[in-house]
Design an enzyme around this catalytic site. Structure first.
Site, PDB file in Angstrom:
ATOM      1  N   CYS A  73       0.864  -1.181   0.000  1.00 31.61           N
ATOM      2  CA  CYS A  73       0.000   0.000   0.000  1.00 31.61           C
ATOM      3  C   CYS A  73       0.899   1.229   0.000  1.00 31.61           C
ATOM      4  O   CYS A  73       1.556   1.523   0.999  1.00 31.61           O
ATOM      5  CB  CYS A  73      -0.914  -0.003   1.227  1.00 31.61           C
ATOM      6  SG  CYS A  73      -1.995   1.438   1.315  1.00 31.61           S
ATOM      7  N   HIS A 160      -2.175  -4.788 -10.498  1.00 36.39           N
ATOM      8  CA  HIS A 160      -2.849  -3.601 -11.037  1.00 36.39           C
ATOM      9  C   HIS A 160      -3.179  -3.799 -12.503  1.00 36.39           C
ATOM     10  O   HIS A 160      -2.400  -4.382 -13.260  1.00 36.39           O
ATOM     11  CB  HIS A 160      -1.958  -2.367 -10.899  1.00 36.39           C
ATOM     12  CG  HIS A 160      -1.852  -1.858  -9.500  1.00 36.39           C
ATOM     13  ND1 HIS A 160      -2.718  -0.928  -8.983  1.00 36.39           N
ATOM     14  CD2 HIS A 160      -0.980  -2.182  -8.512  1.00 36.39           C
ATOM     15  CE1 HIS A 160      -2.378  -0.688  -7.721  1.00 36.39           C
ATOM     16  NE2 HIS A 160      -1.332  -1.443  -7.421  1.00 36.39           N
ATOM     17  N   GLU A 209     -10.156  -0.116  -5.880  1.00 34.38           N
ATOM     18  CA  GLU A 209      -9.250  -1.043  -5.218  1.00 34.38           C
ATOM     19  C   GLU A 209      -9.962  -2.338  -4.836  1.00 34.38           C
ATOM     20  O   GLU A 209     -11.094  -2.307  -4.345  1.00 34.38           O
ATOM     21  CB  GLU A 209      -8.652  -0.409  -3.963  1.00 34.38           C
ATOM     22  CG  GLU A 209      -7.761   0.793  -4.240  1.00 34.38           C
ATOM     23  CD  GLU A 209      -6.963   1.194  -3.031  1.00 34.38           C
ATOM     24  OE1 GLU A 209      -6.389   0.302  -2.365  1.00 34.38           O
ATOM     25  OE2 GLU A 209      -6.930   2.404  -2.724  1.00 34.38           O
ATOM     26  N   CYS A 218      -4.714   6.052  -4.373  1.00 30.27           N
ATOM     27  CA  CYS A 218      -4.057   4.750  -4.303  1.00 30.27           C
ATOM     28  C   CYS A 218      -2.607   4.948  -4.723  1.00 30.27           C
ATOM     29  O   CYS A 218      -2.334   5.233  -5.891  1.00 30.27           O
ATOM     30  CB  CYS A 218      -4.752   3.736  -5.211  1.00 30.27           C
ATOM     31  SG  CYS A 218      -3.959   2.103  -5.234  1.00 30.27           S
ATOM     32  N   GLY A 221      -1.396   2.380  -7.096  1.00 34.73           N
ATOM     33  CA  GLY A 221      -2.104   2.619  -8.349  1.00 34.73           C
ATOM     34  C   GLY A 221      -1.459   3.728  -9.159  1.00 34.73           C
ATOM     35  O   GLY A 221      -1.370   3.648 -10.393  1.00 34.73           O
TER      36      GLY A 221
END
Length: 278
Positions: A73, A160, A209, A218, A221
């Site tokens: 994260c 992703h 997510e 994110c 991301g």
């Protein structure tokens, strides 16, 4: 259970000090804690723990709002670093390795509210994402309810899928996000990022997510979107990315080098969670 509520450009977290003993909460309690009406409310729960890897100073655990574990994260690791700095465990402007569920990362606290992180080299091999495909490619066609969509696929410690779009306000994205997150070609699910190219050094991004739904930001991301577009030659090696909650800077020269993410980390409040019957 004492906690800190934090966020990285709107991607919000409950951070728990578990340095004395690893955090062990059942899924039902994580969901209760993350509930925005009857709990504290968060996108992810983060635990700060003693390291498993002796080369690292600390370990951090990550759980999504639905109770599922996560490997990485980006906004969360900045918050962990800022939390450790406030606790007196990390000095300013000194690189330190801390351990995520997907492996070590290097962090440097620039000031009390801004952190830069070495997120490692983006992984494009489908089997390591994981993603079902015969081999690496810049584009993959994915069949969705609306038709076939051309996507990029990469791992930043978690899977992703990236789609370049003309307009982030397109209502079709509300349907496409969940479809991509749960697409059967991603056996572990995926975070779905929709990116608008404003220039070679400027992007806009929205992310759906896995385990949390649409979020204000994110970090991984943003790294994934930049990496996919950089690999295609569509952006420069330093990019500003605007998400609904704020801006991140992503730097990646290209293959053979690691990618760096820089952005803020903020404290919201402290408290004590008293789980009870639901």
């Amino acid at each position: 259970m004492r906690f800190s509520k934090m966020h990285g450009i709107g991607n919000d977290f409950v951070v728990v000090d578990a340095r004395q003993a690893p955090l062990a909460l059942p899924t039902v309690q994580i969901r209760a804690l993350a509930d925005r009406h009857t709990g504290i409310g968060c996108d992810q729960l983060l635990s700060v723990e003693a390291p498993r890897d002796p080369s690292c100073a600390f370990y951090y655990g990550i759980w999504n709002a639905d109770g599922t574990p996560s490997g990485q994260c980006g906004n969360g690791v900045r918050c962990v670093a800022a939390w450790l700095h406030r606790a007196g465990a990390l000095a300013l402007d000194r690189p330190v390795r801390i351990e995520s569920p997907s492996g070590p990362v290097s962090v440097r606290v620039l000031d009390a509210h801004r952190v830069t992180v070495d997120m490692g080299e983006p992984v494009f091999e489908p089997a390591r994402v994981p993603f079902t495909a015969e081999g690496p490619a810049a584009f993959y066609p994915l069949s969705l309810d609306e038709g076939t969509v051309q996507v990029g696929v990469v791992s930043m410690g978690n899977p992703h899928v990236v789609v370049a779009v003309e307009h982030l306000a397109d209502p079709a994205l509300e349907r496409l996000g969940p479809q991509l997150t749960g697409h059967p070609r991603f056996p572990a699910g995926a975070n779905a990022g929709f990116v608008q190219i404003l220039g070679r050094g400027h992007l806009r991004l929205r992310v759906h997510e896995r385990g949390s739904g649409w979020t204000q930001a994110c970090g991984t991301g943003a790294c994934a979107a930049m990496a996919v577009l950089r690999r295609r030659g569509q952006v420069d090696e330093s990019v500003q990315i605007d998400l609904p909650g704020g801006r991140l800077q992503i730097d990646w020269p290209g293959p053979g080098t690691t990618l760096w993410m820089t952005g803020p980390a903020a404290f919201a409040f402290e408290g004590e969670w008293l789980p009870g019957p639901r």
